[in-house]
Design an enzyme around this catalytic site. Structure first.
Site, PDB file in Angstrom:
ATOM      1  N   HIS A 366       0.807  -1.234   0.000  1.00  0.00           N
ATOM      2  CA  HIS A 366       0.000   0.000   0.000  1.00  0.00           C
ATOM      3  C   HIS A 366       0.829   1.267   0.000  1.00  0.00           C
ATOM      4  O   HIS A 366       0.254   2.360   0.105  1.00  0.00           O
ATOM      5  CB  HIS A 366      -0.920   0.043   1.217  1.00  0.00           C
ATOM      6  CG  HIS A 366      -1.939  -1.034   1.263  1.00  0.00           C
ATOM      7  ND1 HIS A 366      -3.215  -0.881   0.776  1.00  0.00           N
ATOM      8  CD2 HIS A 366      -1.871  -2.301   1.734  1.00  0.00           C
ATOM      9  CE1 HIS A 366      -3.896  -2.007   0.964  1.00  0.00           C
ATOM     10  NE2 HIS A 366      -3.093  -2.892   1.543  1.00  0.00           N
ATOM     11  N   LYS A 557      -8.761  13.452   5.096  1.00  0.00           N
ATOM     12  CA  LYS A 557      -7.849  12.312   5.007  1.00  0.00           C
ATOM     13  C   LYS A 557      -6.804  12.500   6.086  1.00  0.00           C
ATOM     14  O   LYS A 557      -6.756  13.553   6.734  1.00  0.00           O
ATOM     15  CB  LYS A 557      -7.193  12.243   3.624  1.00  0.00           C
ATOM     16  CG  LYS A 557      -6.566  13.585   3.183  1.00  0.00           C
ATOM     17  CD  LYS A 557      -5.987  13.527   1.779  1.00  0.00           C
ATOM     18  CE  LYS A 557      -7.010  13.610   0.668  1.00  0.00           C
ATOM     19  NZ  LYS A 557      -7.136  12.419  -0.153  1.00  0.00           N
ATOM     20  N   ARG A 558      -5.970  11.478   6.328  1.00  0.00           N
ATOM     21  CA  ARG A 558      -4.883  11.668   7.275  1.00  0.00           C
ATOM     22  C   ARG A 558      -4.048  12.889   6.884  1.00  0.00           C
ATOM     23  O   ARG A 558      -3.914  13.199   5.697  1.00  0.00           O
ATOM     24  CB  ARG A 558      -4.003  10.416   7.326  1.00  0.00           C
ATOM     25  CG  ARG A 558      -4.659   9.248   8.039  1.00  0.00           C
ATOM     26  CD  ARG A 558      -5.009   9.592   9.474  1.00  0.00           C
ATOM     27  NE  ARG A 558      -3.820   9.671  10.284  1.00  0.00           N
ATOM     28  CZ  ARG A 558      -3.397   8.737  11.113  1.00  0.00           C
ATOM     29  NH1 ARG A 558      -4.113   7.634  11.271  1.00  0.00           N
ATOM     30  NH2 ARG A 558      -2.299   8.880  11.810  1.00  0.00           N
ATOM     31  N   LYS A 563       0.239  14.420   1.140  1.00  0.00           N
ATOM     32  CA  LYS A 563      -1.155  14.653   0.747  1.00  0.00           C
ATOM     33  C   LYS A 563      -1.430  16.142   0.506  1.00  0.00           C
ATOM     34  O   LYS A 563      -2.438  16.515  -0.058  1.00  0.00           O
ATOM     35  CB  LYS A 563      -2.103  14.088   1.800  1.00  0.00           C
ATOM     36  CG  LYS A 563      -2.027  12.550   1.925  1.00  0.00           C
ATOM     37  CD  LYS A 563      -2.964  12.040   3.002  1.00  0.00           C
ATOM     38  CE  LYS A 563      -2.784  10.548   3.308  1.00  0.00           C
ATOM     39  NZ  LYS A 563      -3.463   9.677   2.323  1.00  0.00           N
ATOM     40  N   THR A 665      -8.864   6.234  -1.724  1.00  0.00           N
ATOM     41  CA  THR A 665     -10.195   5.644  -1.865  1.00  0.00           C
ATOM     42  C   THR A 665     -11.260   6.695  -1.548  1.00  0.00           C
ATOM     43  O   THR A 665     -12.382   6.605  -2.041  1.00  0.00           O
ATOM     44  CB  THR A 665     -10.378   4.425  -0.924  1.00  0.00           C
ATOM     45  OG1 THR A 665      -9.858   4.761   0.371  1.00  0.00           O
ATOM     46  CG2 THR A 665      -9.642   3.213  -1.467  1.00  0.00           C
ATOM     47  N   LYS A 669     -15.118   7.778  -3.215  1.00  0.00           N
ATOM     48  CA  LYS A 669     -16.349   8.018  -2.443  1.00  0.00           C
ATOM     49  C   LYS A 669     -16.972   9.355  -2.829  1.00  0.00           C
ATOM     50  O   LYS A 669     -18.190   9.470  -2.994  1.00  0.00           O
ATOM     51  CB  LYS A 669     -16.051   7.978  -0.938  1.00  0.00           C
ATOM     52  CG  LYS A 669     -15.614   6.590  -0.459  1.00  0.00           C
ATOM     53  CD  LYS A 669     -14.947   6.600   0.922  1.00  0.00           C
ATOM     54  CE  LYS A 669     -14.193   5.279   1.128  1.00  0.00           C
ATOM     55  NZ  LYS A 669     -13.264   5.324   2.288  1.00  0.00           N
TER      56      LYS A 669
HETATM   57  C1  26Q Z   1       3.676   0.377  10.162  1.00  0.00           C
HETATM   58  C2  26Q Z   1       4.600   0.011  11.136  1.00  0.00           C
HETATM   59  C3  26Q Z   1       4.450   0.399  12.448  1.00  0.00           C
HETATM   60  C4  26Q Z   1       3.332   1.136  12.800  1.00  0.00           C
HETATM   61  C5  26Q Z   1       2.407   1.500  11.844  1.00  0.00           C
HETATM   62  C6  26Q Z   1       2.582   1.126  10.522  1.00  0.00           C
HETATM   63  C7  26Q Z   1       1.590   1.524   9.487  1.00  0.00           C
HETATM   64  C8  26Q Z   1       0.233   1.580   9.791  1.00  0.00           C
HETATM   65  C9  26Q Z   1      -0.691   1.951   8.846  1.00  0.00           C
HETATM   66  C10 26Q Z   1       1.969   1.839   8.199  1.00  0.00           C
HETATM   67  C11 26Q Z   1       1.032   2.205   7.243  1.00  0.00           C
HETATM   68  C12 26Q Z   1      -0.311   2.266   7.567  1.00  0.00           C
HETATM   69  C13 26Q Z   1      -1.352   2.645   6.613  1.00  0.00           C
HETATM   70  C14 26Q Z   1      -1.179   2.847   5.329  1.00  0.00           C
HETATM   71  C15 26Q Z   1      -2.281   3.246   4.454  1.00  0.00           C
HETATM   72  O1  26Q Z   1      -3.381   3.497   4.893  1.00  0.00           O
HETATM   73  N1  26Q Z   1      -2.043   3.320   3.147  1.00  0.00           N
HETATM   74  C16 26Q Z   1      -3.088   3.712   2.210  1.00  0.00           C
HETATM   75  O2  26Q Z   1      -3.730   2.526   1.730  1.00  0.00           O
HETATM   76  C17 26Q Z   1      -4.854   2.860   0.941  1.00  0.00           C
HETATM   77  C18 26Q Z   1      -5.538   1.551   0.560  1.00  0.00           C
HETATM   78  O3  26Q Z   1      -4.785   0.868  -0.383  1.00  0.00           O
HETATM   79  C19 26Q Z   1      -4.458   3.667  -0.271  1.00  0.00           C
HETATM   80  O4  26Q Z   1      -5.631   4.054  -0.945  1.00  0.00           O
HETATM   81  C20 26Q Z   1      -3.658   4.902   0.140  1.00  0.00           C
HETATM   82  O5  26Q Z   1      -3.176   5.567  -1.009  1.00  0.00           O
HETATM   83  C21 26Q Z   1      -2.514   4.501   1.047  1.00  0.00           C
HETATM   84  O6  26Q Z   1      -1.845   5.651   1.541  1.00  0.00           O
END
Ligand code: 26Q
Length: 818
Positions: A366, A557-558, A563, A665, A669
């Site tokens: 991702h 969004k985050r 972004k 995503t 929406k």
């Molecule tokens: C990793 C290691 C330690 C702690 C936290 C994490 C961690 C947690 C969550 C790393 C990444 C995330 C989340 C990533 C994320 O949400 N990515 C998004 O995924 C969506 C679905 O595919 C995409 O639409 C977005 O573009 C992408 O940013």
């Protein structure tokens, strides 16, 4: 002897009979009568009534998969960002309207009790929400699937804004109990940590196998939640693990006087499922996080293997009967864990175990951001999971041998393929591990998949050229249209009939109504109603009055530098300046909405939130603006708030630096709900443009290739800023403290980052963005055209249903019917 169980007693279409059943549920399950029931009791009682129907389908779905010997999909994810469940379940099972009436008979407003249900916020953002959409779509298309994750006692933090700053508070979503979950005490598995590895030798001292002897133990206890598909017939299971101490108090230690030591395992068990790490695509390499990853991976695999063995007897058929999917690398430790269980527990040799493993696992990537690619220090894995470290070395040897034998790589290439990064402190590359252990590795949009092949996974792609494939993300149209936008759903249904609810691509049938002035009026009226609802919420929560006839411009969004909320707010500052300096121009009223959480450790993201709030304070109060521009930061953005904001948006901001947003995503929406997109050619925006047509979207800015070229050399942000009077003016206003008179230096560093380096191309894209915004203004004035384009967007978004995505996974990756 067989017993015929009484089925849920009444006709689901009869509100009076349902009302009686709700009263019965209130009395015998909650132990109250109507005179003393709280709103929470009504919520609980109503859910239990519908839950009974769901359980019927749940049991029959589970039985059917078993009897057919169907291949099952197991979706491993550290995040499931579900939101509220009541409306989703009631609507999918077809009881929403009768339940509304039944509750009304009892003088209970279903919308009031629905709002009491807490969000299940067991995720950060896109990745977690995607897992939730996928669960719903797998149930809808009838794939027997289990989601596996952690039942965090504290999910995503609650965000409050205090004096413009983000404050994080714990969210305790389980305080009033959770009527959707079923505790399965009997489904508990032991998970170990630490200790050492012993060898078992057989005849003649020959090494037979390894046995890991962990020193610390916890139990993973299952909590099951039914996941209802559209029309309610197929129901899958979301199984979340909660940590429990093996022995509440280790009595021997306690008796020996070591009270603290005796509680250590109890504390660890508690900690494992205590809290979701709130870092999304931002570094957070804590030991507890690795423990969480192993805890849920191990429990899930033990559960899967036990189910398989009890049905099929041995594990050689595992790849034919189970597809295990890893949602990013967070469950990647499952690869060596499956190897360990096969070799050390089920006595399968390495080669056979490796073959089973690769044929069973698949992995979705991702993100390509270097700071978000997971890697763990070798000494840490060695200490917590010594047997896994051995197995990772063995897998690495296998992969590097293959790489050598291919003659495709020099020493540098071999180093890049290695599962162990040897530059500096040695670390295990979880992406390489997941890649090596899977038969399929997919990206989440066309562009993202191309970039995976060209950048992070270029060498592994050369070694295994058939492994990487694309699966463009999707969203469930049940939650993101039918439930969140009843106005638009009703209008579409009246216009083209109800068939689109079962086949969302039929939305195309409204395309021709874009030319129909009467339909456009009705479409605009629905949008206006949704905007009034949001305006009321903003007034209630923040005391800010916004005009529903203004253009609602939304970026939710985050908060992340890539972004580019900063690009958006800098453009707002530039606009503010122009409104003041050219008051005679006929400016368009616009409200810029922002919402999103920053990782608590992400300094710049938190500064961006403060900046938005500081700018809002000045702009919203300035009489010279005459209400033409309002800026609103909505606190605590979550799924439930998205369900109100998205249907109310006119303009969807999807403005990431090209090449950095894997898919997005939210972009889907908004378009599905009739907003026009202003966006870069990034992630799934590219495919949205292809589907809605270039004339129906505002695309601007550098492409991913152009960004890469600029970064490679010759990009001078200072020169770019000096060449743009609007940008220079806006940046120096922010930097010099116009919006932070209490602390004029506050934004000095943030803005200097743009002058000195501008990694995210805020300056590089500013003029193109501002120009695109003025095109937005021009089209907004020509309102029939605006509405026609918005209708085209709705009509052409069916392809972005997660049902389509899931069918592609089923066909290309999991090899299951759908
Ligand atoms: C990793 C290691 C330690 C702690 C936290 C994490 C961690 C947690 C969550 C790393 C990444 C995330 C989340 C990533 C994320 O949400 N990515 C998004 O995924 C969506 C679905 O595919 C995409 O639409 C977005 O573009 C992408 O940013």
């Amino acid at each position: 002897m067989t017993f015929e169980l009484p089925k849920p007693p009444v006709d689901d279409a009869d509100p009076k009979a349902l009302a009686a059943e709700i009263l019965r549920s209130l009395r015998y399950r909650i132990g109250k009568d109507a005179s003393v029931a709280t709103q929470y009791d009504w919520l609980d009682a109503a859910i239990q009534v519908v839950r009974d129907r769901i359980i019927e389908h749940w049991i029959s779905s589970t039985k059917q998969a078993y009897e057919e010997g169907a291949k099952r999909v197991y979706y491993l994810s550290l995040e499931f960002l579900i939101g509220r469940l009541m409306r989703d379940a009631f609507s999918n099972i077809g009881m929403l309207e009768t339940m509304r009436k039944a509750l009304a008979e009892l003088k209970v407003d279903i919308d009031v009790i629905a709002a009491l249900e807490p969000d299940a916020a067991l995720g950060n953002g896109g990745l977690g929400r995607l897992a939730a959409c996928f669960m719903e779509s797998m149930a809808t298309v009838g794939i027997p699937a289990h989601g596996y994750g952690i039942r965090y006692a504290n999910g995503m933090f609650r965000q409050e804004i205090s004096d413009g700053w983000q404050v994080e508070l714990p969210e305790t979503w389980l305080d009033h109990g959770n009527p959707w979950e079923f505790e399965r005490r009997e489904r508990a598995f032991g998970v170990g940590f630490g200790g050492s590895v012993e060898s078992v030798t057989g005849e003649g001292g020959r090494l037979e196998r390894h046995v890991w002897k962990p020193t610390d133990h916890v139990l993973a206890v299952a909590y099951d939640t039914p996941v209802v598909g559209w029309r309610g017939t197929h129901v899958n299971t979301l199984r979340l693990w909660s940590g429990m101490p093996v022995d509440p108090i280790l009595l021997d230690r306690f008796n020996a006087g070591d009270h603290i030591g005796a509680l250590a395992e109890s504390n660890m068990a508690d900690a494992l499922s205590r809290v979701l790490y709130p870092a999304d695509s931002h570094k957070a390499g804590q030991e507890l996080r690795l423990k969480q990853e192993y805890f849920f991976s191990s429990a899930s695999l033990q559960d899967i293997l036990q189910r398989h063995i009890s049905q099929y007897g041995d594990l050689s058929s595992l790849p034919d009967k189970a597809a295990i999917h890893m949602n990013d690398t967070h469950p990647a430790i499952a690869v060596p864990e499956l190897m360990r269980l096969l070799m050390d527990v089920h006595v399968v040799d390495f080669d056979a175990a490796w073959d089973i493993t690769k044929r069973t696992f698949a992995y979705t990537n991702h993100t390509l951001l270097p700071e978000a690619l997971e890697s763990w220090p070798v000494p840490l894995i060695d200490r917590l999971l010594p047997r896994h470290m051995q197995i990772i070395y063995a897998i690495n040897a296998e992969v590097l041998l293959e790489a050598r034998a291919s003659h495709k790589f020099d020493d540098e290439g071999i180093r890049r393929i290695s599962l162990i990064n040897e530059d500096g402190e040695r670390r295990v590359r979880m992406g390489n591990l997941a890649f090596a252990g899977s038969h399929s590795v997919n990206g989440v949009s066309g562009l993202h998949t191309d970039l995976m092949k060209a950048t992070v996974f270029a060498d592994l792609h050369r070694l295994y050229p058939d492994r990487i494939n694309n699966k463009t993300n999707g969203i469930t149209p049940r939650r993101w249209l039918i439930q969140c936008n009843p106005g638009l759903t009703g209008l579409v249904g009246k216009t083209i009939g109800e068939a689109f609810k079962d086949d969302i691509t039929r939305l195309e049938d409204i395309d021709r109504f874009a030319a129909d002035a009467a339909f456009r009026e009705k479409f605009a009226a629905v949008k206006r109603q949704n905007k009034v609802r949001l305006a009321n919420l903003v007034n209630e929560r923040l005391g800010i009055k916004v005009d529903p006839s203004a253009l609602f411009d939304v970026q939710i969004k985050r908060i992340h530098e890539y972004k580019r909320q900063l690009l958006n707010i800098v453009e707002a500052v530039a606009l503010y300046d122009q409104i003041r300096s050219r008051p005679e121009k006929d400016w368009l009223p616009r409200v810029k909405f922002f919402g999103g959480k920053a990782a608590p450790s992400y300094h710049n993201a938190k500064m961006i939130i403060k900046l938005i709030n500081d700018v809002a304070k000045v702009v919203n109060r300035d009489p010279a603006v005459r209400g033409l521009l309002k800026i609103v930061f909505m606190p605590n953005y979550n799924v439930s708030l998205a369900e109100v904001m998205i249907p109310a948006a006119d303009l969807s901001e999807q403005i990431s630096t090209a090449g950095m947003e894997a898919s997005g995503t939210g972009n889907m929406k908004f378009a599905l709900n009739g907003a026009l997109t202003i966006g870069t050619l990034d992630g799934a925006n590219v495919e949205i443009k292809d589907h809605v047509g270039a004339a129906n979207i505002f695309i601007f800015g550098l492409t991913a290739d152009e960004v890469a070229k600029r970064r490679a050399g010759g990009y001078d942000p200072r020169a770019v800023i000096e060449a743009s009077p609007e940008l220079s003016q806006a940046l120096s206003a922010i930097s010099s403290g116009v919006f932070s008179p209490d602390d004029p230096e506050r934004y000095r560093d943030l803005i200097n980052g743009i002058y000195d380096n501008d990694w995210f191309m805020v300056a590089g894209d500013f003029d193109a963005y501002a120009k695109a915004q003025r095109k937005v203004d021009a089209l907004w004035r020509a309102s029939p055209e605006w509405n026609a384009k918005a209708i085209h967007n709705v009509a052409r978004m069916g392809w972005f249903s997660s049902d389509r995505t899931i069918r592609e996974y089923a066909r290309d990756i999991w090899n299951v019917p759908a």
